[in-house]
Scaffold this motif. Structure first.
Motif, short mmCIF file in Angstrom:
data_model
loop_
_atom_site.label_atom_id
_atom_site.label_comp_id
_atom_site.label_asym_id
_atom_site.label_seq_id
_atom_site.Cartn_x
_atom_site.Cartn_y
_atom_site.Cartn_z
N ARG A 37 0.86 -1.18 0.00
CA ARG A 37 0.00 0.00 0.00
C ARG A 37 0.90 1.23 0.00
NH1 ARG A 37 -5.46 -1.15 2.94
NH2 ARG A 37 -5.61 -3.38 2.55
N PRO A 38 0.42 2.33 -0.56
CA PRO A 38 1.27 3.53 -0.64
C PRO A 38 1.85 3.96 0.70
CG PRO A 38 -0.63 3.79 -2.05
CD PRO A 38 -0.85 2.51 -1.28
N GLY A 39 1.06 3.96 1.76
CA GLY A 39 1.56 4.38 3.06
C GLY A 39 2.68 3.48 3.56
N THR A 40 2.52 2.19 3.35
CA THR A 40 3.54 1.22 3.75
C THR A 40 4.81 1.44 2.93
OG1 THR A 40 1.84 -0.39 4.32
CG2 THR A 40 4.07 -1.25 3.93
N LEU A 41 4.63 1.63 1.61
CA LEU A 41 5.78 1.81 0.74
C LEU A 41 6.57 3.05 1.10
CD1 LEU A 41 7.55 1.22 -1.75
CD2 LEU A 41 5.94 2.64 -3.04
N TYR A 42 5.89 4.18 1.25
CA TYR A 42 6.61 5.43 1.51
C TYR A 42 7.27 5.43 2.89
CZ TYR A 42 4.98 7.04 -2.92
OH TYR A 42 4.76 7.15 -4.27
N GLY A 43 6.66 4.77 3.85
CA GLY A 43 7.31 4.60 5.15
C GLY A 43 8.58 3.77 5.02
N ALA A 44 8.49 2.70 4.22
CA ALA A 44 9.66 1.84 4.00
C ALA A 44 10.74 2.59 3.24
CB ALA A 44 9.25 0.58 3.24
N LEU A 45 10.36 3.36 2.22
CA LEU A 45 11.34 4.12 1.45
C LEU A 45 12.05 5.16 2.33
CD1 LEU A 45 9.45 4.57 -1.93
CD2 LEU A 45 11.54 3.22 -1.55
N ASP A 46 11.29 5.80 3.20
CA ASP A 46 11.91 6.76 4.14
C ASP A 46 12.92 6.07 5.05
OD1 ASP A 46 10.45 8.88 3.11
OD2 ASP A 46 8.95 8.86 4.73
#
Length: 121
Positions: A37-46
């Motif tokens: 999910r986008p929220g999971t992805l962007y948290g992981a990318l950060d």
């Protein structure tokens, strides 16, 4: 390394991707088994950026919105390669143990410990 992290790094190994591109690539790489999910992805990318495993490659304005592209850093490539080797060793050990099971050679104790890279009778 958790499976989603492994797949995110794998998605970025060949070329920089924006978030939606990473989501699609992870879906393809996992044959649909991992859905980010986008929220999971962007948290992981950060988190991966903080660890120095990915970096921002560039940003583009698309239809009035900022699209950020990420790329795998040299440290990220090294971490991914180490994980590939670790998973390969584990898969080899599993194959050896399954071969022993299927061959009827079930034993317990020190003699049954896996010997990596060599199948013994």
């Amino acid at each position: 390394m958790q499976e989603p992290t492994f797949l995110i790094l794998t998605a970025l190994a060949a070329q920089p991707l924006h978030g939606y591109g990473v989501i699609r690539s992870v879906d393809e790489l996992s044959a649909g088994e991992v859905k980010l999910r986008p929220g999971t992805l962007y948290g992981a990318l950060d988190r991966l950026a903080e660890q120095g495993l990915v970096t921002v490659d560039r940003e583009e304005a698309v239809e009035g919105r900022l699209r950020r592209y990420y790329r795998l850093s040299d440290a990220g490539a090294a971490a991914l390669q180490a994980q590939v080797e670790r998973l390969r060793r584990h898969a080899t050990a599993a194959e050896i143990q399954l071969g022993r099971r299927l061959g009827g050679a079930l034993s317990f104790g020190p003699a049954s410990a896996p010997t990596f890279g060599t199948v013994t009778g």
